[in-house]
Write a protein that holds these residues in place. Sequence first.
Motif, PDB file in Angstrom:
ATOM      1  N   ASP A 131       7.742  -7.757  -7.666  1.00 20.88           N
ATOM      2  CA  ASP A 131       7.121  -9.081  -7.679  1.00 20.88           C
ATOM      3  C   ASP A 131       7.350  -9.808  -6.357  1.00 20.88           C
ATOM      4  N   TRP A 148      -0.612  -8.477  -9.107  1.00 20.46           N
ATOM      5  CA  TRP A 148      -0.011  -9.784  -8.824  1.00 20.46           C
ATOM      6  C   TRP A 148      -0.598 -10.864  -9.726  1.00 20.46           C
ATOM      7  N   LEU A 176       5.182  -8.276  -3.616  1.00 13.56           N
ATOM      8  CA  LEU A 176       3.782  -8.708  -3.706  1.00 13.56           C
ATOM      9  C   LEU A 176       3.613 -10.180  -3.338  1.00 13.56           C
ATOM     10  N   GLN A 177       4.585 -10.995  -3.712  1.00 12.71           N
ATOM     11  CA  GLN A 177       4.523 -12.417  -3.382  1.00 12.71           C
ATOM     12  C   GLN A 177       4.578 -12.638  -1.874  1.00 12.71           C
TER      13      GLN A 177
END
Length: 123
Positions: A57, A76, A60-61
């Motif tokens: 996460d 995402w 991807l952020q």
Amino acid sequence: MRNWLLIFLIIGLAGCRATFVGSETVEKQWKKNGVHLQGKDFGICFDRKESVKTARDKYLQNKKYSERTPEEQNEWDLEIDRLMGIYFDCAYELGYRFKPDLGWCWEESLNMKRCRELKKYRN
């Protein structure tokens, strides 16, 4: 007749504000005793949401939107929905309720999808 004129004026001004200024964020639509989610309560829910993020996460952020593949973007998007669910569950547990401003949930608005998802938190 004056009452109708006043009502249309208020609705018109609310619509103009949303059109030209943009509507408030979804976080501002959560209220408890007339006050939106802020301060310590905001921090509690934010921390709870952040604590469940995985390494994937965070990857991807931090990746720019233009650099994500379509598969990564879909992943995402699903993760954002899961994280926001955790955040909103926390707000609800703290006594906040989803009480959107006038015009925030109008049909054809960009917020309509979110309003449908959050209607379970209105009571």
